[in-house]
Scaffold this motif. Structure first.
Motif, PDB file in Angstrom:
ATOM      1  N   ALA A 162     -10.853  -5.172  10.892  1.00 37.73           N
ATOM      2  CA  ALA A 162     -10.563  -4.412   9.668  1.00 37.73           C
ATOM      3  C   ALA A 162      -9.321  -5.031   9.033  1.00 37.73           C
ATOM      4  CB  ALA A 162     -10.367  -2.936   9.976  1.00 37.73           C
ATOM      5  N   ASP A 163      -9.516  -6.068   8.231  1.00 34.40           N
ATOM      6  CA  ASP A 163      -8.396  -6.802   7.641  1.00 34.40           C
ATOM      7  C   ASP A 163      -7.516  -5.907   6.779  1.00 34.40           C
ATOM      8  OD1 ASP A 163      -9.348  -8.988   8.899  1.00 34.40           O
ATOM      9  OD2 ASP A 163     -10.236  -9.930   7.128  1.00 34.40           O
ATOM     10  N   ALA A 164      -8.136  -5.078   5.953  1.00 31.18           N
ATOM     11  CA  ALA A 164      -7.354  -4.239   5.037  1.00 31.18           C
ATOM     12  C   ALA A 164      -6.474  -3.268   5.799  1.00 31.18           C
ATOM     13  CB  ALA A 164      -8.300  -3.492   4.099  1.00 31.18           C
ATOM     14  N   LEU A 165      -7.025  -2.640   6.848  1.00 34.40           N
ATOM     15  CA  LEU A 165      -6.221  -1.717   7.647  1.00 34.40           C
ATOM     16  C   LEU A 165      -5.100  -2.459   8.358  1.00 34.40           C
ATOM     17  CD1 LEU A 165      -8.958   0.609   9.205  1.00 34.40           C
ATOM     18  CD2 LEU A 165      -7.439   1.071   7.273  1.00 34.40           C
ATOM     19  N   GLY A 166      -5.371  -3.658   8.799  1.00 28.49           N
ATOM     20  CA  GLY A 166      -4.321  -4.446   9.429  1.00 28.49           C
ATOM     21  C   GLY A 166      -3.205  -4.789   8.463  1.00 28.49           C
ATOM     22  N   LEU A 167      -3.564  -5.076   7.205  1.00 31.53           N
ATOM     23  CA  LEU A 167      -2.539  -5.374   6.198  1.00 31.53           C
ATOM     24  C   LEU A 167      -1.661  -4.153   5.945  1.00 31.53           C
ATOM     25  CD1 LEU A 167      -1.390  -7.377   4.160  1.00 31.53           C
ATOM     26  CD2 LEU A 167      -3.094  -6.574   2.511  1.00 31.53           C
ATOM     27  N   VAL A 168      -2.270  -2.984   5.827  1.00 32.53           N
ATOM     28  CA  VAL A 168      -1.492  -1.756   5.634  1.00 32.53           C
ATOM     29  C   VAL A 168      -0.596  -1.492   6.841  1.00 32.53           C
ATOM     30  CG1 VAL A 168      -1.630   0.745   5.340  1.00 32.53           C
ATOM     31  CG2 VAL A 168      -3.190  -0.747   4.065  1.00 32.53           C
ATOM     32  N   ALA A 169      -1.156  -1.705   8.039  1.00 29.58           N
ATOM     33  CA  ALA A 169      -0.366  -1.499   9.254  1.00 29.58           C
ATOM     34  C   ALA A 169       0.817  -2.456   9.312  1.00 29.58           C
ATOM     35  CB  ALA A 169      -1.253  -1.655  10.487  1.00 29.58           C
ATOM     36  N   SER A 170       0.613  -3.687   8.889  1.00 26.77           N
ATOM     37  CA  SER A 170       1.710  -4.658   8.875  1.00 26.77           C
ATOM     38  C   SER A 170       2.805  -4.247   7.909  1.00 26.77           C
ATOM     39  CB  SER A 170       1.171  -6.048   8.511  1.00 26.77           C
ATOM     40  OG  SER A 170       0.248  -6.503   9.467  1.00 26.77           O
ATOM     41  N   GLU A 171       2.425  -3.811   6.709  1.00 26.23           N
ATOM     42  CA  GLU A 171       3.424  -3.357   5.738  1.00 26.23           C
ATOM     43  C   GLU A 171       4.157  -2.122   6.257  1.00 26.23           C
ATOM     44  OE1 GLU A 171       4.252  -4.850   2.667  1.00 26.23           O
ATOM     45  OE2 GLU A 171       3.135  -6.451   3.660  1.00 26.23           O
ATOM     46  N   PHE A 172       3.418  -1.228   6.895  1.00 24.40           N
ATOM     47  CA  PHE A 172       4.024  -0.026   7.463  1.00 24.40           C
ATOM     48  C   PHE A 172       5.065  -0.395   8.518  1.00 24.40           C
ATOM     49  CE2 PHE A 172       4.209   3.472  10.479  1.00 24.40           C
ATOM     50  CZ  PHE A 172       4.301   4.587   9.654  1.00 24.40           C
ATOM     51  N   ARG A 173       4.722  -1.356   9.374  1.00 23.44           N
ATOM     52  CA  ARG A 173       5.647  -1.768  10.429  1.00 23.44           C
ATOM     53  C   ARG A 173       6.864  -2.488   9.851  1.00 23.44           C
ATOM     54  NH1 ARG A 173       6.121  -6.555  12.718  1.00 23.44           N
ATOM     55  NH2 ARG A 173       4.157  -7.261  11.797  1.00 23.44           N
ATOM     56  N   LEU A 174       6.666  -3.320   8.839  1.00 21.93           N
ATOM     57  CA  LEU A 174       7.777  -4.070   8.263  1.00 21.93           C
ATOM     58  C   LEU A 174       8.721  -3.167   7.463  1.00 21.93           C
ATOM     59  CD1 LEU A 174       5.834  -7.255   7.125  1.00 21.93           C
ATOM     60  CD2 LEU A 174       7.518  -7.101   8.970  1.00 21.93           C
ATOM     61  N   ILE A 175       8.206  -2.144   6.814  1.00 20.30           N
ATOM     62  CA  ILE A 175       9.079  -1.201   6.114  1.00 20.30           C
ATOM     63  C   ILE A 175       9.977  -0.486   7.107  1.00 20.30           C
ATOM     64  CG2 ILE A 175       9.106   0.978   4.820  1.00 20.30           C
ATOM     65  CD1 ILE A 175       6.564   0.010   3.410  1.00 20.30           C
ATOM     66  N   GLY A 176       9.408  -0.094   8.244  1.00 15.45           N
ATOM     67  CA  GLY A 176      10.173   0.651   9.243  1.00 15.45           C
ATOM     68  C   GLY A 176      10.709  -0.205  10.364  1.00 15.45           C
ATOM     69  N   SER A 177      11.011  -1.464  10.094  1.00 18.63           N
ATOM     70  CA  SER A 177      11.510  -2.342  11.154  1.00 18.63           C
ATOM     71  C   SER A 177      12.962  -2.006  11.483  1.00 18.63           C
ATOM     72  CB  SER A 177      11.401  -3.803  10.721  1.00 18.63           C
ATOM     73  OG  SER A 177      12.188  -4.026   9.561  1.00 18.63           O
TER      74      SER A 177
ATOM     75  N   ALA B 147      14.087  12.245   3.229  1.00 17.92           N
ATOM     76  CA  ALA B 147      13.128  11.181   3.542  1.00 17.92           C
ATOM     77  C   ALA B 147      13.149  10.089   2.487  1.00 17.92           C
ATOM     78  CB  ALA B 147      11.731  11.782   3.673  1.00 17.92           C
ATOM     79  N   LEU B 148      13.205  10.474   1.217  1.00 23.25           N
ATOM     80  CA  LEU B 148      13.200   9.475   0.150  1.00 23.25           C
ATOM     81  C   LEU B 148      14.496   8.674   0.136  1.00 23.25           C
ATOM     82  CD1 LEU B 148      11.515  11.463  -2.756  1.00 23.25           C
ATOM     83  CD2 LEU B 148      10.553   9.557  -1.457  1.00 23.25           C
ATOM     84  N   LEU B 149      15.631   9.320   0.459  1.00 20.80           N
ATOM     85  CA  LEU B 149      16.898   8.595   0.490  1.00 20.80           C
ATOM     86  C   LEU B 149      16.866   7.511   1.559  1.00 20.80           C
ATOM     87  CD1 LEU B 149      19.774   8.293  -0.576  1.00 20.80           C
ATOM     88  CD2 LEU B 149      20.500   9.974   1.127  1.00 20.80           C
ATOM     89  N   LEU B 150      16.298   7.831   2.712  1.00 16.22           N
ATOM     90  CA  LEU B 150      16.169   6.827   3.760  1.00 16.22           C
ATOM     91  C   LEU B 150      15.197   5.725   3.351  1.00 16.22           C
ATOM     92  CD1 LEU B 150      16.471   5.743   6.672  1.00 16.22           C
ATOM     93  CD2 LEU B 150      14.677   7.358   7.339  1.00 16.22           C
ATOM     94  N   LEU B 151      14.060   6.111   2.809  1.00 19.97           N
ATOM     95  CA  LEU B 151      13.017   5.138   2.508  1.00 19.97           C
ATOM     96  C   LEU B 151      13.346   4.257   1.314  1.00 19.97           C
ATOM     97  CD1 LEU B 151       9.777   7.176   3.201  1.00 19.97           C
ATOM     98  CD2 LEU B 151      10.530   5.109   4.362  1.00 19.97           C
ATOM     99  N   LEU B 152      14.129   4.752   0.358  1.00 22.51           N
ATOM    100  CA  LEU B 152      14.384   3.903  -0.810  1.00 22.51           C
ATOM    101  C   LEU B 152      15.127   2.634  -0.421  1.00 22.51           C
ATOM    102  CD1 LEU B 152      17.533   3.981  -2.156  1.00 22.51           C
ATOM    103  CD2 LEU B 152      16.862   6.352  -2.544  1.00 22.51           C
ATOM    104  N   PHE B 153      15.981   2.720   0.617  1.00 22.79           N
ATOM    105  CA  PHE B 153      16.654   1.503   1.084  1.00 22.79           C
ATOM    106  C   PHE B 153      15.677   0.602   1.838  1.00 22.79           C
ATOM    107  CE2 PHE B 153      20.225   4.423   0.536  1.00 22.79           C
ATOM    108  CZ  PHE B 153      21.112   3.627  -0.159  1.00 22.79           C
ATOM    109  N   ALA B 154      14.825   1.211   2.670  1.00 24.94           N
ATOM    110  CA  ALA B 154      13.854   0.413   3.415  1.00 24.94           C
ATOM    111  C   ALA B 154      12.815  -0.200   2.489  1.00 24.94           C
ATOM    112  CB  ALA B 154      13.174   1.294   4.473  1.00 24.94           C
ATOM    113  N   LEU B 155      12.337   0.572   1.516  1.00 26.19           N
ATOM    114  CA  LEU B 155      11.326   0.058   0.594  1.00 26.19           C
ATOM    115  C   LEU B 155      11.877  -1.073  -0.264  1.00 26.19           C
ATOM    116  CD1 LEU B 155       9.749   3.447  -0.574  1.00 26.19           C
ATOM    117  CD2 LEU B 155       8.649   1.713   0.866  1.00 26.19           C
ATOM    118  N   SER B 156      13.077  -0.881  -0.817  1.00 25.84           N
ATOM    119  CA  SER B 156      13.646  -1.922  -1.676  1.00 25.84           C
ATOM    120  C   SER B 156      13.965  -3.178  -0.872  1.00 25.84           C
ATOM    121  CB  SER B 156      14.902  -1.401  -2.384  1.00 25.84           C
ATOM    122  OG  SER B 156      15.879  -0.991  -1.436  1.00 25.84           O
ATOM    123  N   ALA B 157      14.431  -3.019   0.370  1.00 26.86           N
ATOM    124  CA  ALA B 157      14.762  -4.182   1.189  1.00 26.86           C
ATOM    125  C   ALA B 157      13.506  -5.004   1.496  1.00 26.86           C
ATOM    126  CB  ALA B 157      15.437  -3.740   2.478  1.00 26.86           C
TER     127      ALA B 157
END
Length: 463
Positions: A316-331, A359-369
């Protein structure tokens, strides 16, 4: 070398570089466009400015102050964004830092160049205000001198102060980074909130020094009934109209002196930036020792298996791509620890007013990075040869952002409000991720996304 010659050279060089910047023309349009859509029109459009629960009657001087409010609420954040990301962002420090030239002289030259560019934006806003006044004022009520005087007295020191703050933040290594953007956000918010401290005080130089934006005294000094409360925005009830003598507020005790003092402070800040300037150094990765270091540091990568078979195509390539982005955002373990703390907050407090903003305050730094890393110019050319197109990766990034906010909202999703909480979390995460990836794609860095998301976060948290 003569300090005046160095300052003049720094000034002319910066102005020439500004002149070659295409973004300068967009910057000159920000204020006039903001005036068109933010001024309080009689048909209900734009922002509303109320004094004592009443709408002021539109006059030339009040229109000038309204334009000054646009500068404080819209132009200052955009100006900071422009100053920190435009063509003068990269300076030839490899040459300057080994010469005997005065850092104070260089800082003053760049400060004057930045201030002149922002004052040019103010001039275009002044012309736009005069044009709009022909539609907003009745008959021969237009007084160009009063409109211009009110605008420049209110907004001039503010834009000069932002130019000085940019020079100061460029002088120290920590403030050159994303921490400096967060620091500016705090300073900007403090400048809008600080006048509340002295809103009930008698007009004086000391009281006006709390008002960096400069629009409080002109609105409240001559208000009928000594009204000292005002509202800017929308969603509040008004009972009628009120006539304000804005010019009396501009001439009130200590007001003009305070505006001149803010200009003097801006010059002093630019001089201070030159005095405390720290040279650039190669970045060293901080390594913590002991148990704390073992917990927070990523550690060595796993050992390479030399005889490992070739990787198989994912089912499932698409699910793997989403999982990769999810992991990299929360690295990073620090992010995971903070995410766990936000999840606890979501479980213990109201999600809409506490958990979601946290949650958004934490994620805005992770998302932008992560967006800044993935949209870097050199890396973007390489990713175009990957199995997935860049737009597919960006779509996966938005989905992953929504999944992160949804995950952090799960502790607050009681059966009675589960659908409402999860829908709010997913929507807010998707919007934040979309803004981050869009701005990073346009600019090639995380800076614009981080600052814009901070401003949007404040608006969301205060709603």
């Amino acid at each position: 070398m003569n300090a005046a010659v160095i300052s003049a050279s720094s000034l002319t060089t910066s102005l020439l570089r500004y002149g070659r910047s295409r973004a300068l023309w967009l910057m000159l349009l920000v204020a006039p466009l903001g005036a068109r859509y933010m001024l309080p029109f009689e048909d209900g459009g734009g922002i509303r400015i109320a004094v004592g629960d009443a709408l002021p009657v539109m006059t030339s001087s009040f229109l000038g102050v309204s334009l000054g409010i646009i500068v404080s609420t819209l132009v200052l954040p955009v100006a900071w964004l422009y100053l920190r990301s435009n063509t003068t962002r990269r300076q030839p420090w490899q040459v300057e830092e080994v010469t005997i030239g005065s850092r104070v002289a260089i800082a003053l030259g760049r400060f004057v160049a930045d201030a002149l560019v922002l004052l040019g934006v103010l001039a275009t806003l002044n012309l736009a205000g005069i044009y709009l006044a022909t539609f907003m004022l009745d008959g021969d009520a237009l007084n160009v001198a009063e409109l211009s005087f009110a605008l420049w007295v209110v907004a001039g020191p503010a834009v000069i102060g932002i130019a000085a703050l940019r020079i100061l933040f460029d002088a120290r290594p920590l403030l050159r980074s994303g921490f400096g953007d967060f620091g500016y956000f705090c300073v900007w918010m403090g400048s809008l909130i600080s006048p509340i401290v002295t809103s009930k005080s008698a007009p004086s130089f000391a009281a006006n020094m709390h008002d960096f934006a400069g629009f409080v005294t002109p609105l409240t000094y001559a208000a009928p009934g000594a009204a000292d409360d005002f509202s800017i925005g929308g969603g509040f009830a008004v009972t009628g109209t009120v006539s304000l003598d804005v010019m009396a507020g501009l001439m009130s005790p200590g007001y003009l002196e305070s505006r001149l003092a803010w200009i003097a402070i801006a010059v002093a800040v630019a001089v201070l930036a030159g005095l405390i300037y720290a040279p650039h150094k190669a970045r060293k990765k901080a390594v913590l020792a002991g148990r704390l270091g073992a917990l927070l540091n990523a550690g060595a990568p796993p050992r390479v298996v030399a005889h490992a078979p070739a990787a198989k195509r994912a089912a499932a390539d698409a699910l793997g791509l989403v999982a990769s982005e999810f992991r990299l955002i929360g690295s990073g373990r620090v992010f995971l620890l903070l995410a766990a703390a936000v999840a606890v907050i979501s479980a213990l407090a109201d999600f809409r007013h506490v958990g979601s903003p946290a949650a958004l305050l934490l994620l805005l730094f992770a998302l932008s990075a992560h967006a800044g890393r993935s949209e870097a110019r050199g890396l973007l050319a390489l990713t175009k040869v990957a199995p997935f197109a860049p737009m597919a990766r960006r779509a996966a990034f938005v989905i992953a952002g929504a999944l992160w906010t949804t995950l952090l909202a799960l502790p607050a999703a009681a059966p009675a409000v589960a659908l409402e909480v999860l829908a709010l979390a997913a929507a807010s995460g998707a919007v934040a991720a979309a803004v981050a990836i869009a701005l990073s794609t346009l600019t090639g860095s995380a800076f614009a996304a981080r600052l814009v998301l901070l401003v949007l976060w404040y608006g969301y948290a205060s709603m």
